[in-house]
Design an enzyme around this catalytic site. Structure first.
Site, short mmCIF file in Angstrom:
data_model
loop_
_atom_site.label_atom_id
_atom_site.label_comp_id
_atom_site.label_asym_id
_atom_site.label_seq_id
_atom_site.Cartn_x
_atom_site.Cartn_y
_atom_site.Cartn_z
CG HIS A 87 -3.65 -5.25 2.80
ND1 HIS A 87 -3.75 -6.43 2.10
CD2 HIS A 87 -2.53 -5.36 3.56
CE1 HIS A 87 -2.75 -7.23 2.43
NE2 HIS A 87 -1.99 -6.59 3.31
CG ASP B 260 3.68 -4.71 1.28
OD1 ASP B 260 3.60 -5.15 2.44
OD2 ASP B 260 2.76 -4.79 0.45
CG HIS C 42 2.96 -8.40 -0.46
ND1 HIS C 42 2.98 -9.77 -0.66
CD2 HIS C 42 2.51 -8.20 0.81
CE1 HIS C 42 2.56 -10.37 0.44
NE2 HIS C 42 2.27 -9.44 1.35
CG ASP D 81 4.34 -5.00 6.04
OD1 ASP D 81 5.29 -5.34 6.78
OD2 ASP D 81 3.48 -5.81 5.64
#
Length: 306
Positions: free
Chosen positions: A38, A60, A74, A118
């Site tokens: 992540h 991200d 992020h 993302d």
């Protein structure tokens, strides 16, 4: 004569062992699992997470006012226990990612097989989504796929937080086609990450003209608790005869108990800050005969059949 017979026997033995290994591999009925590192937003973190056991990462992507992908960033707030501020210029990250996923490169990581981008499209107006998709495709084509010439081999999931931004998918596909590489869409999958009703997600894909290559995410920051009701709805859709979902992943999973719950619910992927925790659970006696870590030979767009 005897040496020739011995040679024949040796060759037969080697071929038999190879055939047995191939049969055993094809006979493996365990569900392949994608362990998704992540918030991997710095190039140095790629090796860090893969070395901990991740076979995929989530990155991200922020956009500027003109819908150009700008940074892998992020920002605050983010998951508890993580630094929220690591970043790279998007194209620099793509080059680092290409090195990590290109066989023969000195920095190649064979285990890294899938990347979830993302896409932080919340900063964009709805009418910019198509353009964002086009610009994203151009950047990936040049800096990751190396214009189709021995670029990175990882599969890519475009994760969009807003159902209204479904035109991003068409823009991305149209740009690759315009640039002469429609075949690269074979490496691209899709996800809507806003925890919307499953039926609404399906309608968005219909508007986008998408059938197949669908991952469905569900989850929340590790700072908060979330049940598995929607995960079970997603897996039910995946397993139904007329479902549109191919794979389901759950985020952010950092604890062993949560990992077990997610696996019991039938997920295909687990997004985590601690890949080694997921690996440990997969090796437990209750799970090692049901699940295995996915390899590059596992098709991430193919629905697993029990």
């Amino acid at each position: 004569m005897l040496p020739y017979i011995a040679l024949i026997l040796v060759c037969w033995s080697v071929l038999s062992q190879a055939a047995q290994t191939d049969v055993e591999g094809r006979a493996d009925k365990r569900r392949p699992i994608w362990i998704m590192g992540h918030m991997v937003n710095a190039i140095a973190q790629i090796d860090e997470f893969v070395n901990l056991g991740a076979n995929s990462i989530e990155t991200d992507v922020s956009f500027d006012d003109n819908a150009n992908p700008e940074y892998t960033y992020h920002g605050i707030p983010c998951d508890c226990g993580r630094s929220c501020l690591k970043w790279e210029n998007f194209n620099d990250f793509l080059k680092g990612l290409r090195s990590a996923t290109t066989p023969g490169n000195a920095k190649y990581q064979a285990k890294l097989i899938l990347v979830v981008f993302d896409l932080k499209t919340g900063s964009l107006y709805d009418n910019q989504a198509n353009e964002a998709g086009k610009k994203l495709a151009k950047n990936l084509l040049k800096h990751y796929w190396n214009n189709g010439n021995n670029g990175g081999r990882a599969y890519i999931v475009l994760s969009i937080p807003d159902l209204n931004h479904y035109p991003l998918i068409k823009g991305f596909k149209d740009q690759l086609t315009q640039d002469g590489h429609p075949e690269l869409m074979d490496k691209v999958g899709h996800d809507f990450s806003g925890n919307d009703a499953i039926g609404d997600v399906g309608n968005a894909y219909k508007k986008a003209g998408i059938s197949g290559h669908v991952w469905q995410s569900d989850g929340i920051t590790n700072c908060l608790l979330r049940g598995l009701d929607r995960v079970k709805q997603a897996t039910a859709n995946r397993d139904s005869a007329n479902g549109f979902i191919n794979k389901v992943y759950y985020w952010t999973v950092d604890k062993r108990a949560t990992t077990r719950d997610a696996l019991d619910a039938g997920v295909d992927g687990v997004m985590t800050n601690y890949p080694d925790v997921i690996t440990d659970v997969l090796n437990e006696s209750a799970y090692k005969n049901k699940f295995r870590v996915a390899s590059y030979e596992d098709n991430p767009w193919e629905t697993f059949k029990k």
